[in-house]
Design a protein around this motif. Structure first.
Motif, PDB file in Angstrom:
ATOM      1  N   PHE A   8       0.802  -1.226   0.000  1.00 28.81           N
ATOM      2  CA  PHE A   8       0.000   0.000   0.000  1.00 28.81           C
ATOM      3  C   PHE A   8       0.833   1.275   0.000  1.00 28.81           C
ATOM      4  CE2 PHE A   8      -3.106  -2.874   2.302  1.00 28.81           C
ATOM      5  CZ  PHE A   8      -3.860  -3.120   1.170  1.00 28.81           C
ATOM      6  N   THR A  10       3.211   4.310  -0.922  1.00 27.72           N
ATOM      7  CA  THR A  10       3.432   5.007  -2.178  1.00 27.72           C
ATOM      8  C   THR A  10       4.444   6.121  -1.995  1.00 27.72           C
ATOM      9  OG1 THR A  10       2.391   6.210  -3.992  1.00 27.72           O
ATOM     10  CG2 THR A  10       1.435   6.543  -1.812  1.00 27.72           C
ATOM     11  N   LEU A  76      -6.482   1.034  -6.005  1.00 28.82           N
ATOM     12  CA  LEU A  76      -6.677  -0.066  -5.058  1.00 28.82           C
ATOM     13  C   LEU A  76      -5.860  -1.275  -5.523  1.00 28.82           C
ATOM     14  CD1 LEU A  76      -8.107  -1.387  -2.646  1.00 28.82           C
ATOM     15  CD2 LEU A  76     -10.016  -1.898  -4.181  1.00 28.82           C
ATOM     16  N   LEU A  77      -4.982  -1.762  -4.660  1.00 30.70           N
ATOM     17  CA  LEU A  77      -4.089  -2.875  -5.008  1.00 30.70           C
ATOM     18  C   LEU A  77      -3.349  -2.576  -6.309  1.00 30.70           C
ATOM     19  CD1 LEU A  77      -6.508  -5.814  -4.114  1.00 30.70           C
ATOM     20  CD2 LEU A  77      -4.686  -4.845  -2.689  1.00 30.70           C
ATOM     21  N   THR A  78      -2.902  -1.356  -6.424  1.00 28.06           N
ATOM     22  CA  THR A  78      -2.311  -0.847  -7.663  1.00 28.06           C
ATOM     23  C   THR A  78      -1.128  -1.670  -8.124  1.00 28.06           C
ATOM     24  OG1 THR A  78      -3.043   1.347  -7.019  1.00 28.06           O
ATOM     25  CG2 THR A  78      -1.367   1.224  -8.753  1.00 28.06           C
ATOM     26  N   GLY A 130       3.907   3.169  -6.809  1.00 29.46           N
ATOM     27  CA  GLY A 130       2.590   3.117  -6.176  1.00 29.46           C
ATOM     28  C   GLY A 130       1.683   4.164  -6.797  1.00 29.46           C
ATOM     29  N   ASP A 137      -5.207   2.863  -1.919  1.00 31.19           N
ATOM     30  CA  ASP A 137      -4.018   2.262  -1.304  1.00 31.19           C
ATOM     31  C   ASP A 137      -3.385   3.198  -0.279  1.00 31.19           C
ATOM     32  OD1 ASP A 137      -4.267  -0.029  -2.829  1.00 31.19           O
ATOM     33  OD2 ASP A 137      -2.600   0.439  -4.177  1.00 31.19           O
ATOM     34  N   SER A 138      -3.285   4.466  -0.625  1.00 28.44           N
ATOM     35  CA  SER A 138      -2.669   5.441   0.271  1.00 28.44           C
ATOM     36  C   SER A 138      -3.477   5.585   1.561  1.00 28.44           C
ATOM     37  CB  SER A 138      -2.549   6.794  -0.441  1.00 28.44           C
ATOM     38  OG  SER A 138      -1.914   7.730   0.386  1.00 28.44           O
ATOM     39  N   TYR A 141      -2.821   2.532   3.640  1.00 28.53           N
ATOM     40  CA  TYR A 141      -1.493   2.593   4.251  1.00 28.53           C
ATOM     41  C   TYR A 141      -1.521   3.503   5.478  1.00 28.53           C
ATOM     42  CZ  TYR A 141       3.446   3.447   5.013  1.00 28.53           C
ATOM     43  OH  TYR A 141       4.688   3.555   5.579  1.00 28.53           O
TER      44      TYR A 141
END
Length: 158
Positions: A8, A10, A76-78, A130, A137-138, A141
């Protein structure tokens, strides 16, 4: 940092959103079109370029492009979503652009491959950095590592 946190995390700037929007929207659109126009862009295209099991691989690649493109759009789940798309682009270049290079030369191939290279490099960027701070995701995290805003938010000290 745990493996999940690394997934997650970035280090990308907020402008990575622009790369995500381009890469995600194009893959989502191309995946949908494999079903809307199967003879030209889906199974028929896979038959023409010699992809094994085109009746399976055409729809499979379409679903992968739609799902991973949507995940990238959301951020999301990049990094996970980027991996199959990188493979997708490498196969596309190998099966469609290398033959052009061999038959018609470098400049014809370079012209035809411009979108493929842009998509490959954009997706590689997202894998390496990321999705940036404007992404699911950020947020995940920041929830997993409270107080660690070093790379998930832009530096506002300037």
């Amino acid at each position: 940092m745990t493996r999940l946190n690394r997934l997650f995390f970035t280090s990308a700037p907020p402008a990575a959103l622009l790369i995500r929007l381009a890469v995600g929207a194009i893959f989502l659109s191309e995946g949908i079109q494999k079903f809307l126009f199967p003879d030209a862009l889906g199974v028929g295209r896979f038959v023409k370029i010699g992809i094994p099991f085109p009746q399976v691989m055409g729809p499979f690649v379409g679903v992968v492009e739609m799902l991973c493109g949507l995940l990238i759009l959301l951020g999301l789940l990049t990094r996970l979503a980027a991996v199959p798309l990188i493979i997708d682009m490498l196969v596309a270049i190998a099966t469609t652009k290398v033959p052009i290079f061999l038959q018609e030369g470098f400049w014809k191939m370079a012209h035809e491959a411009r979108t493929d290279w842009a998509m490959l490099l954009g997706t590689l960027f997202l894998l390496l950095t990321g999705p940036g701070p404007v992404a699911v995701d950020s947020r995940l995290y920041r929830k997993r590592v409270p107080g660690d805003e070093r790379h998930s938010q832009p530096d506002r000290t300037c």
